[in-house]
Design an enzyme around this catalytic site. Structure first.
Site, PDB file in Angstrom:
ATOM      1  N   PHE A   1       0.846  -1.195   0.000  1.00 31.90           N
ATOM      2  CA  PHE A   1       0.000   0.000   0.000  1.00 31.90           C
ATOM      3  C   PHE A   1       0.884   1.249   0.000  1.00 31.90           C
ATOM      4  CE2 PHE A   1      -2.856   3.254   1.692  1.00 31.90           C
ATOM      5  CZ  PHE A   1      -3.882   3.106   0.784  1.00 31.90           C
TER       6      PHE A   1
ATOM      7  N   ASP B   1       2.023  -3.793   9.024  1.00 37.00           N
ATOM      8  CA  ASP B   1       0.818  -3.003   8.788  1.00 37.00           C
ATOM      9  C   ASP B   1      -0.348  -3.992   8.698  1.00 37.00           C
ATOM     10  OD1 ASP B   1      -1.337  -1.631   7.680  1.00 37.00           O
ATOM     11  OD2 ASP B   1      -0.091  -0.436   6.327  1.00 37.00           O
TER      12      ASP B   1
ATOM     13  N   TYR C   1     -11.063   1.630  10.728  1.00 35.37           N
ATOM     14  CA  TYR C   1     -12.243   1.801   9.876  1.00 35.37           C
ATOM     15  C   TYR C   1     -12.508   0.690   8.884  1.00 35.37           C
ATOM     16  CZ  TYR C   1      -8.641   4.114   6.961  1.00 35.37           C
ATOM     17  OH  TYR C   1      -7.507   4.428   6.276  1.00 35.37           O
ATOM     18  N   LYS C   2     -11.662  -0.334   8.854  1.00 42.01           N
ATOM     19  CA  LYS C   2     -11.908  -1.449   7.937  1.00 42.01           C
ATOM     20  C   LYS C   2     -12.648  -2.557   8.696  1.00 42.01           C
ATOM     21  CE  LYS C   2      -7.901  -0.244   5.057  1.00 42.01           C
ATOM     22  NZ  LYS C   2      -8.529   0.042   3.760  1.00 42.01           N
TER      23      LYS C   2
ATOM     24  N   ARG D   1     -12.175  -5.709  -6.578  1.00 41.15           N
ATOM     25  CA  ARG D   1     -11.826  -6.241  -5.268  1.00 41.15           C
ATOM     26  C   ARG D   1     -13.107  -6.554  -4.503  1.00 41.15           C
ATOM     27  NH1 ARG D   1      -8.237  -2.635  -1.050  1.00 41.15           N
ATOM     28  NH2 ARG D   1     -10.287  -1.793  -0.604  1.00 41.15           N
TER      29      ARG D   1
END
Lengths: 422, 422
Positions: free
Chosen positions: B134, B206, B231-232, B381
């Site tokens: 990322f 991460d 938030y995921k 995705r």
């Protein structure tokens, strides 16, 4: 705003009721949800709850997050909140558009700006600070100095009145809070910025205790950078996001050391190499805290209906009136030592009183529902928020103070221990 | 959890209804407020709204902020939220107490940890990264390298399969996302951490795409540091605060470069000199975002009633079932290229499909209320959140995909332009 002049008239006490009746901003108090039995004089620590906030946050959570889910980043423009809230703040701090971004916290933002300032002033390793300024600014500067090493960054701390003299060819940036958190003293942004520039340094201002309570003149003063927070006079709620100001003339050259994805020119291209966004947007790093930003945006709506010049007039009238009430109760000049300058020019939006028993006095006031702050070792801090504080609040506070001292209520053994947070 | 084995049985399709009926975690979907007409497969970008959140935030705003005002920092323990939420996250990522702090964002936290890692490994200037990871992790590392200069910090980027070989005596830290955001490939934390240690380097993980969807084994893997977001899969809401993990053995020596006041040993003593708090608490900087933290705390309550091992079993069963449905619809192996590893060990909680018309396909799916993500240039995705996704969601998605391709709905001219956020 009419009638405020009376508050610093010859009358020792003034007339709180009349002043409130004649206060052209009195209706703004209705825009806040405040407990009815409370005099709240801590809006310079946590602003009161604006009436518009609960519904705005509930709409955000239930409809935007709950129903529109990920699409909200576009549909409800969450992605532009840092810019949008920044632009709502800009006119309140004397900034033309395109220079303010709502992002992170004061601490993180001070780090970003000081690192950028050092890079803009190569060969100048010194960050100049004022003794007695809010500690986090100095802590963050010392953390940066520790990271970069003494040759690239070191601190110089002097009393505020010696700041101008301490500016020399080694200083990259002067960092100063416009209104001191303890004394409530307001410093001359224009004069100190000019002094910094004359020495070839940048001026970085912390607006924590000025933004939202008085006109701040960043552009007009020629300030280079600034930080501030959303949770004091902007009433954005506990831990509301902070903001940065970066003067347009520095936006090409200034780089944030925190090169996060939302400071990238094209965050959603997912390119491997960092390329900073144009303008102040490059001072974004991670994903913005949408809940906090939406609360702050709703809180800032109150400012659409008032000028900061009028807020300043009322703020000064409130603190003038409080001083008059303290004198009327014979608490000044002898019982308390006034830590805040008498001069209106040099006064922020608070009155700070020194007393050896300040802790007990603050606790006794809070018990009587007059909410104030204690600042170690000997200061009681009375913050006046012109959006919702009344002249009657000032009067009642002075009367309660006199009662407490007469009854020695501040010596109650329950007030022997100090808490971790005040 | 019973009956999940059937999802990867010999049956090409399985039976979505039966799998849902036998799913021991199916009742957890009731803990979320989801639009009834929607298949939401983007919980790895923004988790769905937990039912407990709106009331928790409303209570925070109206009662705590609105009525108790500044006293709430003590009265409602706001000041301990970073620790409290950190401790709620700890068991979900395999961390014993005292090592996790909820704070800032992934981007800011990566900066803090990498700077600390460089200091823990003096004389080793290299941060080792994986190509295709990322971007923000690499951006932040490059920003740190730019700040410190090449002699003190530089990046080395290699394909993931060459990470172990690229570890040498120059490497201070390996930084890697446990599950890749594009492919959904899961990397072996234990093996890569051991390889880093063998070379004398630290391993910084991460957890953005693993925490909350599967067991993460920080302590057991010997990981040194980690970051993640709220938030995921933790469903903390848009821009929810992130977290840091700092292994106990480093807590004496590791220092945050962002030395803000709430990382101070005694923040409210307002001492002029910085002295870092003991433990991971020193990685706090500014005032915590209370709204976001309270939302995240309420969201994490769902995890009290489920084990991450069971979540992982269901997650794998969901992605297995989706793959079977894609095969049944003859979309795999020929129409799409599978970007996600087939091996369960190497699979995260998503399925990524490559197609030259991925953008149009993702938009056509979203129009049919199947919410997925597009990742440039050619990936659709499908994120499966085992707390609320159903086997029927997987089935419907595959059927809609087949319909879209048969009808060429993805070639609608309305899908010609790409937005700024996906």
């Amino acid at each position: 705003v009419t009638g405020l002049a009376a508050s610093h008239s010859g009358s020792a006490l003034g007339n709180s009721e009349r002043l409130d009746a004649e206060d052209g901003l009195a209706h703004l108090r209705e825009r806040f949800l405040l407990p009815s039995d409370t005099v709240y004089l801590d809006g310079n620590s946590l602003g009161a709850l604006p009436r518009a906030v609960p519904a705005a946050v509930d709409e955000l959570i239930r409809r935007q997050w709950g129903e529109d889910l990920i699409a909200s980043w576009n549909l409800h423009d969450w992605i532009r909140l840092p810019q949008q809230v920044g632009e709502a703040i800009a006119p309140l701090i004397g900034a033309a558009p395109g220079q303010v971004l709502c992002v992170d916290t004061i601490s993180v933002n001070v780090f970003k700006l000081l690192a950028a300032a050092l890079e803009l002033r190569p060969g100048r390793p010194v960050i100049l600070l004022a003794e007695g300024d809010f500690p986090t600014d100095g802590y963050v500067a010392s953390g940066l100095a520790r990271l970069l090493g003494e040759e690239r960054c070191r601190l110089r701390r002097v009393p505020t009145e010696r700041l101008a003299d301490a500016l020399d060819g080694d200083v990259a940036a002067l960092l100063l809070t416009e209104v001191n958190y303890r004394s409530g003293e307001r410093f001359d942004m224009r004069r100190l910025t000019a002094a910094a520039h004359e020495a070839g340094a940048l001026a970085v201002w912390d607006l924590a205790h000025s933004a939202g309570a008085m006109p701040v003149s960043l552009d007009a003063s020629g300030a280079d950078m600034a930080v501030g927070c959303g949770y004091k006079f902007f009433n954005g709620g506990p831990g509301a996001p902070g903001f940065v100001y970066l003067a347009g003339r520095h936006q090409e050259a200034a780089q944030s050391p925190l090169a996060g994805w939302l400071g990238h020119r094209q965050p959603f291209a997912f390119e491997p190499e960092y390329a900073s966004a144009p303008g102040v947007a490059r001072f974004q790093a991670g994903t913005p805290p949408v809940l906090g930003m939406v609360a702050l945006r709703a809180a800032l709506e109150v400012f659409e209906d008032v000028s900061v010049a009028d807020l300043r007039r009322k703020s000064l009238a409130l603190t003038d009136h409080f001083l008059a009430c303290l004198e009327h109760e014979a608490l000044l000049p002898d019982v308390f030592e006034l830590a805040t300058p008498r001069s209106r020019e040099r006064r922020g939006s608070q009155v700070s009183l020194r007393h050896p028993e300040a802790w007990g006095i603050s606790q006794a006031l809070i018990e009587r529902r007059v909410i104030v702050d204690f600042r170690a070792p000997d200061i009681v801090r009375f913050g006046f928020a012109p959006l919702y504080n009344r002249f009657a609040d000032a009067r009642r506070t002075a009367v309660e103070l006199a009662d407490i001292l007469r009854d020695k209520a501040h010596r109650d053994p329950r007030f022997a221990d100090k808490p971790t947070v005040t």
